[in-house]
Design a protein around this motif. Sequence first.
Motif, mmCIF file in Angstrom:
data_model
loop_
_atom_site.group_PDB
_atom_site.id
_atom_site.type_symbol
_atom_site.label_atom_id
_atom_site.label_comp_id
_atom_site.label_asym_id
_atom_site.label_seq_id
_atom_site.Cartn_x
_atom_site.Cartn_y
_atom_site.Cartn_z
ATOM 1 N N UNK A 77 20.481 2.944 25.402
ATOM 2 C CA UNK A 77 19.244 3.697 25.596
ATOM 3 C C UNK A 77 19.139 4.786 24.528
ATOM 4 N N UNK A 78 20.209 5.535 24.354
ATOM 5 C CA UNK A 78 20.215 6.613 23.366
ATOM 6 C C UNK A 78 20.125 6.062 21.944
ATOM 7 N N UNK A 79 20.846 4.984 21.665
ATOM 8 C CA UNK A 79 20.779 4.388 20.331
ATOM 9 C C UNK A 79 19.382 3.884 20.008
ATOM 10 N N UNK A 80 18.731 3.266 20.991
ATOM 11 C CA UNK A 80 17.376 2.754 20.777
ATOM 12 C C UNK A 80 16.407 3.894 20.487
ATOM 13 N N UNK A 81 16.499 4.960 21.265
ATOM 14 C CA UNK A 81 15.605 6.104 21.059
ATOM 15 C C UNK A 81 15.829 6.733 19.692
ATOM 16 N N UNK A 82 17.094 6.978 19.339
ATOM 17 C CA UNK A 82 17.400 7.627 18.063
ATOM 18 C C UNK A 82 17.042 6.730 16.879
ATOM 19 N N UNK A 83 17.339 5.447 16.977
ATOM 20 C CA UNK A 83 17.001 4.506 15.901
ATOM 21 C C UNK A 83 15.496 4.443 15.716
ATOM 22 N N UNK A 87 13.218 5.231 12.407
ATOM 23 C CA UNK A 87 12.307 4.204 11.893
ATOM 24 C C UNK A 87 10.862 4.691 11.901
ATOM 25 N N UNK A 88 10.486 5.449 12.928
ATOM 26 C CA UNK A 88 9.121 5.955 13.018
ATOM 27 C C UNK A 88 8.786 6.873 11.849
ATOM 28 N N UNK A 89 9.756 7.680 11.453
ATOM 29 C CA UNK A 89 9.552 8.558 10.295
ATOM 30 C C UNK A 89 9.501 7.716 9.024
ATOM 31 N N UNK A 92 6.292 5.673 8.906
ATOM 32 C CA UNK A 92 5.074 6.457 9.130
ATOM 33 C C UNK A 92 4.298 6.009 10.363
ATOM 34 N N UNK A 93 5.021 5.773 11.465
ATOM 35 C CA UNK A 93 4.354 5.419 12.716
ATOM 36 C C UNK A 93 3.657 6.640 13.300
ATOM 37 N N UNK A 94 2.603 6.391 14.002
ATOM 38 C CA UNK A 94 1.815 7.458 14.629
ATOM 39 C C UNK A 94 2.644 8.221 15.660
ATOM 40 N N UNK A 95 3.484 7.511 16.380
ATOM 41 C CA UNK A 95 4.311 8.106 17.433
ATOM 42 C C UNK A 95 5.651 7.379 17.463
#
Length: 111
Positions: A77-83, A87-89, A92-95
């Motif tokens: 769960x933590x790895x997915x959120x942090x990864x 990736x979002x940065x 350039x994902x909106x969120x």
Amino acid sequence: MNVTIAELESYLLDHYENGGIDESLFMKLVEEIGEVAEVLNKKASDSENLQSQLGNELADVIHYAVAIAALNGLDMNQFIIEKDKTSSVRYHHRTNLEEFVIDSRRKKANC
């Protein structure tokens, strides 16, 4: 019924901790990924049966990936959120996932 990643990790750790070997689970994971590829190659016919097959094969992929994580004491769960944040940065994902879930839960609470 919904199952959390933590619940799945606990279940699979209980299931495999006395006999799960990372290498054999990894080989099963690779096998299941091959089966996903086979179903995707057939998917042009777009039958309901192929949808079911794809769902079952993807469930197997998740099963073995999470089992490997659980046996290695990883909090996926933590790895997915942090990864996803990284990736979002990068892309350039909106969120990001965490913001999306918080916003989604807030909207449900207000309904």
